[in-house]
Design an enzyme around this catalytic site. Structure first.
Site, PDB file in Angstrom:
ATOM      1  N   ASP A   8       0.878  -1.186  -0.108  1.00  0.00           N
ATOM      2  CA  ASP A   8       0.048   0.075  -0.133  1.00  0.00           C
ATOM      3  C   ASP A   8       0.672   1.249  -0.030  1.00  0.00           C
ATOM      4  OD1 ASP A   8      -1.918  -1.719   0.333  1.00  0.00           O
ATOM      5  OD2 ASP A   8      -2.758  -1.187   2.128  1.00  0.00           O
ATOM      6  N   ASP A 130     -15.601  -3.855  -1.880  1.00  0.00           N
ATOM      7  CA  ASP A 130     -15.252  -3.455  -0.342  1.00  0.00           C
ATOM      8  C   ASP A 130     -16.610  -3.267   0.188  1.00  0.00           C
ATOM      9  OD1 ASP A 130     -12.648  -3.413  -1.328  1.00  0.00           O
ATOM     10  OD2 ASP A 130     -12.755  -1.248  -1.653  1.00  0.00           O
TER      11      ASP A 130
END
Length: 238
Positions: A8, A130
């Site tokens: 990330d 998500d």
């Protein structure tokens, strides 16, 4: 089952967020390229590169770093975070290496975009779903998309998508274990799709649970960076 190491990226650094919140940020490394090569050398099957700046629409994006990583490793790569135009999708799909492109917010705001991608390229598209209590969240997990988890999978499956990245937001970065219950429901409802599980993995037992519910792949994040899991041990099981 495939192992995927998450990288990330925020402001050029390798970070992990808890529940996607910037105030819950941990910086792990200032050299993403070295991190990518480390995970590759340890035997991970794929890399999952997330541009958090692009996803959250803050600061400068990390596209240059992402391209360097893609060019420098020999394992497969999938790219996510802030991919919100057909041009950005095509630029990634045009890269010589056959990377996969993860689309979340853009797919839910403009679902017709999937129909503009050629059928021969659809197998390189992953829809990121998500969710929070089965509500699909978008825009850096800040907005409810208006669609429920199972409806989303059904819709994109009918459009030809075969691979879905599932993240239970409540689990992400928490090391509290994966959302096995939801994964079982999905496996019982849908056939012929690939599920990539993300969020909550903390130990080998979690890996076994995911293997036993027929996940196609698992994304490893905080557990790797906090050294609670080693890739070689994961590979022995999957």
């Amino acid at each position: 089952m495939k192992s995927i190491a998450a990288i990330d990226l925020l402001d050029g650094q390798v970070v992990r967020l808890v529940n996607g919140k910037l105030e819950n940020k941990t910086v792990y490394d200032d050299n993403p390229l070295e991190v990518a090569k480390k995970w590759e050398s340890e035997g991970v099957d794929m890399l999952h590169l997330v541009d958090l700046n692009a996803a959250l629409n803050i600061g400068k994006n990390n596209s240059e770093i992402i391209l360097k990583i893609i060019d420098s490793v020999d394992i497969r790569v999938q790219v996510a975070g802030g991919i919100r135009t057909i041009n950005s999708i095509n630029r990634l799909l045009d890269i010589k290496k056959p990377i996969k492109v993860v689309i979340g917010t853009f797919a839910f705001k403009q679902p017709e975009i999937i129909q503009k991608i050629s059928k021969k390229r659809l197998n390189r598209i992953i829809i990121s779903v998500d969710h929070n209590k089965e509500n699909v969240m978008i825009s850096g997990w800040k907005e409810f998309s208006g669609i429920k988890l199972f409806d989303a999978i059904r819709f994109y499956k009918e459009l030809g998508i075969k691979e879905f990245l599932l993240t239970n937001i409540d689990k992400d970065g928490t090391l509290e274990g994966p959302d096995i219950e939801t994964l079982i429901k999905i496996n019982n409802t849908f056939k012929d799709i690939k599920i990539v599980s993300s969020g909550g993995v903390s130990n080998i037992i979690d890996i076994l649970k995911l293997r036993n519910v027929n996940c196609y792949a698992v994304i490893l994040g905080k557990a790797l960076y906090d050294e609670k899991l080693k890739i070689e041990h994961v590979q022995e099981l999957i």
